[in-house]
Scaffold this active site. Structure first.
Site, PDB file in Angstrom:
ATOM      1  N   GLY A   1      -0.404  15.048  -4.602  1.00 24.06           N
ATOM      2  CA  GLY A   1       0.082  14.227  -5.709  1.00 24.06           C
ATOM      3  C   GLY A   1      -0.340  14.841  -7.032  1.00 24.06           C
TER       4      GLY A   1
ATOM      5  N   ARG B   1       1.477  14.563 -11.340  1.00 28.46           N
ATOM      6  CA  ARG B   1       1.594  13.416 -12.245  1.00 28.46           C
ATOM      7  C   ARG B   1       0.323  12.571 -12.187  1.00 28.46           C
ATOM      8  NH1 ARG B   1       6.408   9.923  -9.641  1.00 28.46           N
ATOM      9  NH2 ARG B   1       5.497   8.258 -10.888  1.00 28.46           N
TER      10      ARG B   1
ATOM     11  N   ASP C   1       5.760  15.797   2.304  1.00 32.56           N
ATOM     12  CA  ASP C   1       5.338  14.430   2.605  1.00 32.56           C
ATOM     13  C   ASP C   1       4.048  14.519   3.414  1.00 32.56           C
ATOM     14  OD1 ASP C   1       4.902  11.871   3.517  1.00 32.56           O
ATOM     15  OD2 ASP C   1       6.897  11.594   4.369  1.00 32.56           O
TER      16      ASP C   1
ATOM     17  N   ASN D   1      -5.478  13.121  -3.585  1.00 25.22           N
ATOM     18  CA  ASN D   1      -5.164  12.204  -4.672  1.00 25.22           C
ATOM     19  C   ASN D   1      -3.896  11.391  -4.419  1.00 25.22           C
ATOM     20  OD1 ASN D   1      -5.005  11.291  -7.655  1.00 25.22           O
ATOM     21  ND2 ASN D   1      -3.107  12.447  -7.352  1.00 25.22           N
TER      22      ASN D   1
ATOM     23  N   SER E   1     -10.385   3.829  -4.393  1.00 21.02           N
ATOM     24  CA  SER E   1     -10.191   2.836  -5.448  1.00 21.02           C
ATOM     25  C   SER E   1     -11.241   1.744  -5.315  1.00 21.02           C
ATOM     26  CB  SER E   1      -8.792   2.205  -5.341  1.00 21.02           C
ATOM     27  OG  SER E   1      -8.655   1.100  -6.211  1.00 21.02           O
TER      28      SER E   1
ATOM     29  N   TYR F   1      -2.550  -1.809   0.178  1.00 21.62           N
ATOM     30  CA  TYR F   1      -3.195  -0.781  -0.639  1.00 21.62           C
ATOM     31  C   TYR F   1      -4.716  -0.908  -0.546  1.00 21.62           C
ATOM     32  CZ  TYR F   1      -4.480   1.859  -4.867  1.00 21.62           C
ATOM     33  OH  TYR F   1      -5.036   2.748  -5.760  1.00 21.62           O
TER      34      TYR F   1
ATOM     35  N   ALA G   1      -6.510  -2.282   1.794  1.00 26.86           N
ATOM     36  CA  ALA G   1      -6.968  -1.912   3.133  1.00 26.86           C
ATOM     37  C   ALA G   1      -6.972  -0.394   3.307  1.00 26.86           C
ATOM     38  CB  ALA G   1      -6.082  -2.562   4.189  1.00 26.86           C
TER      39      ALA G   1
ATOM     40  N   LYS H   1      -7.370   1.888   1.017  1.00 26.60           N
ATOM     41  CA  LYS H   1      -8.429   2.517   0.225  1.00 26.60           C
ATOM     42  C   LYS H   1      -9.811   2.243   0.824  1.00 26.60           C
ATOM     43  CE  LYS H   1      -5.873   4.537  -2.851  1.00 26.60           C
ATOM     44  NZ  LYS H   1      -5.829   6.020  -2.945  1.00 26.60           N
TER      45      LYS H   1
END
Length: 241
Positions: free
Chosen positions: A9, A12, A61, A88, A137, A151, A153, A155
């Site tokens: 990733g 960006r 992917d 990332n 996160s 999300y 879960a 992280k």
């Protein structure tokens, strides 16, 4: 001879800032991205022009094992080995609980958890010594939101993945995680103003982080100054309470 970093990733948001800081420190950079060819090529041209390093673009992917294997074959052919991996890449599909589907849940887990697993599994084979960093996160620790239950879960599981791989790859490869709080990225650009105001009130510094502030921590963790930091999760959240 330049070292080489892979940033998933990496074209960006936080990933872009991470790619830039490593390039500015004479790393060759492998930028993994999923769809935005224009952004990836623009960043490649910028980094190679300014820093005189080599950038390899890998459209892939990360949740697809075949794609990941092909990416690492390409990296091996180009650079031979890796010194650093930054996991990332991640997605969020926020949705009220009643409307959230198993398909969405699995999509988030596949990108945010299965992807990093595959990247480390195959990428570590190109490393003899170095550092792996997973961008998790605070949502995986203590800032849960029901709209992002998948999300959160993913992280939390990524933190567990970090610890397992730290055990497995020691002593030559250090594996750590960074847990950012709110960051000014495209992922958060459409948040409601009232919600933003309420969240800022929960942060001691009274603002969201900039992507560069996360990137600087990521780079630090790969340096000799962080040589005794391993199996650790570092919060970068401005003092969320």
């Amino acid at each position: 001879m330049n070292k080489t970093v892979l940033v998933t990733g990496g074209s960006r948001g936080i990933g872009k800032s991470i790619s830039e800081i490593f390039a500015s420190n004479n790393y060759n950079v492998v930028i993994n991205y999923k769809s935005d060819d224009m952004a990836a090529n623009k960043l490649k041209e910028k980094l190679e022009h300014i820093y005189q390093i080599k950038v390899l673009l890998c459209k892939c992917d990360i949740s697809c094992e075949k794609d990941v294997k092909n990416m690492f074959n390409k990296i091996k052919e180009t650079f031979g080995n890796l010194d650093t991996i930054i996991n990332n890449a991640g997605i969020a599909i926020d949705q009220i609980l009643e409307d959230k589907t198993a398909i969405e849940f699995n999509e988030v887990l596949n990108t945010n958890l299965v992807g990093p697993f595959l990247i480390i599994k195959y990428g570590s084979k190109l490393m003899t010594k170095g550092s792996i960093i997973n961008i998790t996160s605070t949502n995986g620790i203590d800032t849960e939101y029901i709209e992002s239950i998948d999300y959160d879960a993913s992280k939390a599981a990524l933190i567990s993945l970090t610890r397992n791989f730290a055990n497995t790859l020691a002593p030559n490869i250090r594996v750590n995680a960074i847990a950012p709080g709110w960051v000014n990225t495209e992922m958060n650009k459409n948040l409601d103003i009232e919600f933003l105001d309420e969240e800022n009130k929960k942060i001691l510094l009274g603002r969201f982080a900039e992507p560069e502030e996360i990137a600087k921590v990521a780079y630090f963790l790969t340096t000799d100054d962080a040589s005794y930091i391993n199996k650790t999760v570092i919060r970068v959240d401005g003092g969320w309470f």
